[in-house]
Motif scaffolding. Structure first.
Motif, short mmCIF file in Angstrom:
data_model
loop_
_atom_site.label_atom_id
_atom_site.label_comp_id
_atom_site.label_asym_id
_atom_site.label_seq_id
_atom_site.Cartn_x
_atom_site.Cartn_y
_atom_site.Cartn_z
N LEU A 170 0.97 -14.12 -21.59
CA LEU A 170 0.29 -12.82 -21.57
C LEU A 170 -1.22 -12.95 -21.55
O LEU A 170 -1.93 -11.97 -21.30
CB LEU A 170 0.73 -11.99 -22.78
N ASP A 171 -1.75 -14.15 -21.84
CA ASP A 171 -3.19 -14.38 -21.75
C ASP A 171 -3.63 -14.68 -20.32
O ASP A 171 -4.81 -14.86 -20.05
CB ASP A 171 -3.60 -15.54 -22.67
N ASP A 201 5.47 -6.21 -30.08
CA ASP A 201 4.19 -6.89 -29.83
C ASP A 201 3.92 -7.07 -28.34
O ASP A 201 2.77 -6.91 -27.88
CB ASP A 201 4.15 -8.23 -30.56
N GLU A 204 3.01 -3.57 -26.82
CA GLU A 204 1.65 -3.18 -27.18
C GLU A 204 0.63 -3.98 -26.37
O GLU A 204 -0.41 -3.44 -25.96
CB GLU A 204 1.44 -3.39 -28.68
N ARG A 205 0.90 -5.26 -26.13
CA ARG A 205 -0.02 -6.09 -25.35
C ARG A 205 -0.07 -5.61 -23.89
O ARG A 205 -1.13 -5.57 -23.27
CB ARG A 205 0.42 -7.55 -25.43
N GLU A 208 -2.20 -2.63 -23.67
CA GLU A 208 -3.61 -3.03 -23.76
C GLU A 208 -4.12 -3.53 -22.41
O GLU A 208 -5.23 -3.17 -21.98
CB GLU A 208 -3.74 -4.13 -24.81
N LEU A 209 -3.31 -4.32 -21.71
CA LEU A 209 -3.73 -4.88 -20.43
C LEU A 209 -3.93 -3.80 -19.37
O LEU A 209 -4.79 -3.93 -18.49
CB LEU A 209 -2.70 -5.90 -19.94
#
Length: 303
Positions: A170-171, A201, A204-205, A208-209
């Motif tokens: 996810l990064d 989690d 939510e990520r 955010e992206l």
């Protein structure tokens, strides 16, 4: 002559890294690709090539490169003199081109080149009768990209929907794949679905992206986040287009469209009415009361 479908491939930046052909060099320098289609051994008039070029431009390409491969490996093409023997050889090798074959190429952003060449393949297949109308082919399409970068809004856009489960780190959003899948019959999508995200989690990520704040996510999707917070099992699904499947298997198809009007179970008129069932029908007061609705007459025109 054996009929074969036009095959496509990309020529890597290393093969054309030092090219002096400005069209290719400019596309590669800006992060684009040089992608081509081998149309096979074809006799195509210049007027038809001009027509294909116009089609490519209408579809979003800046232009279309065409070339006929000669017996000695040289090209009969307006751009032949701008490419070295090594560069022409690399392109021909990537497309598995033989003497007599027609090469069509687009230098542009990856999504533009892929879209334009995809439509050109359909045009060529239809023009040269390359599709066997007496057979059907079915395939699964998987490993879709999860996101696409939105330059205008400086954020990631989901290419399926933001609830599809991602695969990868996810990064590194640009490298993520989604757990989405399509079922394709004769080149037409007949079903699609995905495995959904079931971890709070990760969901939510993803929000955010794609630029959805925690407050906005809570307001719009609070019901989902609450469900994930309490725990949800892995889940997914697929939806099939029965009308489209019937259209394809009964022969109501061309390369460009599926005529589902000939096989749809409950066809609608242009106004949305259903001649078979008489829908939409009038509603009674009890139905309106159950829904908390009431009918209000439109205002009369005032002279």
């Amino acid at each position: 002559m054996t009929r074969r479908s036009p095959g496509s491939a990309s020529t890597g930046p290393e093969a054309l890294a030092g090219t002096e052909f400005k069209v290719f060099a400019g596309a590669l320098a800006s992060g684009g690709v040089v992608r081509g289609v081998n149309a096979g051994a074809r006799e195509v008039a210049r007027s038809e090539l001009d027509g294909l070029t116009e089609l490519a431009q209408r579809l979003g390409a800046k232009g279309l490169v065409w070339a006929f491969v000669e017996e000695d490996g040289s090209w009969r093409s307006p751009i032949a003199k701008f490419l070295s023997d090594e560069e022409r050889g690399a392109i021909a090798s990537a497309l598995d081109a033989s003497p007599g074959d027609l090469i069509l190429a687009v230098a542009d952003k990856p999504e533009v080149a892929a879209g334009v060449l995809g439509q050109l393949r359909l045009e060529l297949a239809e023009r040269f009768s390359l599709v066997d109308e007496d057979r059907h082919d079915i395939h699964w399409v998987v490993d879709f990209p999860m996101f696409e970068w939105n330059e205008g809004e400086s954020r990631w856009d989901p290419l399926h929907h933001p609830f599809t489960a991602p695969v990868g780190d996810l990064d590194d959003p640009g490298a993520l794949r989604s757990r989405g899948y399509d079922l394709v019959l004769d080149g037409f999508e007949i079903g699609g679905g995905s495995i959904r995200t079931h971890r709070l989690d990760i969901q939510e990520r993803v929000f955010e992206l794609i630029g959805v704040s925690r407050d906005e996510a809570s307001e719009r999707f609070g019901f989902l986040l609450d469900a994930l917070r309490f725990g949800a099992p892995p889940h997914g699904g697929i939806a099939l287009g029965i009308d489209r499947i019937a259209s394809l298997v009964t022969g109501w198809r061309t390369l460009r469209e599926v005529n589902i009007r000939e096989s749809i179970t409950f066809p609608k008129t242009a106004t949305g009415a259903d001649p078979l069932t008489g829908a939409p029908a009038a509603v009674d007061e009890r139905q309106l009361k159950d829904l908390g609705l009431r009918l209000v007459a439109p205002p009369k025109d005032q002279d």
